[in-house]
Design a protein around this motif. Structure first.
Motif: not given
Length: 253
Positions: A87, A109-110, A113-116, A204, A207-208, A211
């Protein structure tokens, strides 16, 4: 403040940025391979990790990285980032695109990013254990969560040591100073980017990378079927080969 760091070798600069459950020691398995391949290799401990104490005034990790590279006379570097370090690498590349030759991101990390709910629950569990003084349990939670099935006992022992050290360093100050948020536009990240995910990682971080491959102008995603969240520790030699291959492919371009 200069964050704790090491430098070895000569040639194009490669900067290794660690995960938040680790410190610069997480790159032990790639350090010699990169140096012997003809790179000037840099690794550092961000504030509150390894041998770098927590901040005593407002700060941000990107500015710390800029100041470190300036001190070392590095105008342009390849950045390799794991998780939290990934990140920071993205933020740096968005704000200083001319200074980044390539990005290799391992389960990064991104920014934004909104954590699940699952990741937030894990964070709450960790914080609860740490705040109640149950550091050994918190350490084991992190080891079990972030290392994949290929991690041997040496890797698990190193993560235990790095995470325990981070807790102790971060609990030492009487006043906690969190890093200043760094807002970036990922469209400004123009460096050739290879993003790895681990098939055994938490959702998470699976997925990042997908994305990022869609968001960044020049990015590719590859999944490592054997990896958890920390491939550099799970298969050190193979991860070194992956890093060297991407560096070579960018140089060939």
């Amino acid at each position: 403040m200069t964050i704790t760091h090491e430098v070895a070798g000569a040639g194009p600069a490669v900067v290794l940025l660690h995960s938040s459950v680790c410190d610069r020691r997480m790159w032990d398995g790639q350090w010699d391979a990169l140096r012997e391949a003809g790179y000037r290799v840099v690794r550092c401990d961000f504030r509150g990790f390894g041998e770098t104490p927590c901040a005593d005034r407002p700060y941000d990790n990107v500015t710390d990285l800029v100041e470190l590279l300036d001190e070392l006379g590095i105008e342009r570097a390849a950045l390799v980032g794991a998780s939290f370090g990934g990140r920071i690498a993205l933020q740096f590349a968005a704000l200083h695109p001319a200074r980044v030759g390539s990005l290799t991101l391992l389960c990064p990390g991104r920014p934004g990013h909104e954590a699940s709910a699952e990741l937030e629950a894990l964070d709450e569990l960790e914080v609860g254990l740490v705040e109640s003084g149950r550091l050994d349990e918190a350490v084991e939670l992190m080891v079990d969560t972030w290392l994949g099935p290929d991690a041997d006992e040496d890797a698990r022992a190193l993560v235990r040591a790095m995470q325990r050290n981070a807790y102790e360093v971060q609990l030492a100050p009487e006043v906690e100073i969190s890093p200043t948020p760094v807002e970036v536009d990922l469209a400004n990240v123009v460096a050739p980017t290879l993003v790895y995910s681990g098939a055994h990682d938490v959702p998470d971080f699976r997925r990042i990378p997908v994305e990022l491959a869609e968001l960044l102008p020049d990015a590719e995603h590859r999944e490592l079927p054997w990896a958890g969240h920390l491939p550099a520790l799970e298969r050190p030699a193979q991860t070194a080969e992956l890093l060297l291959a991407h560096l070579a492919s960018v140089a060939a371009r």
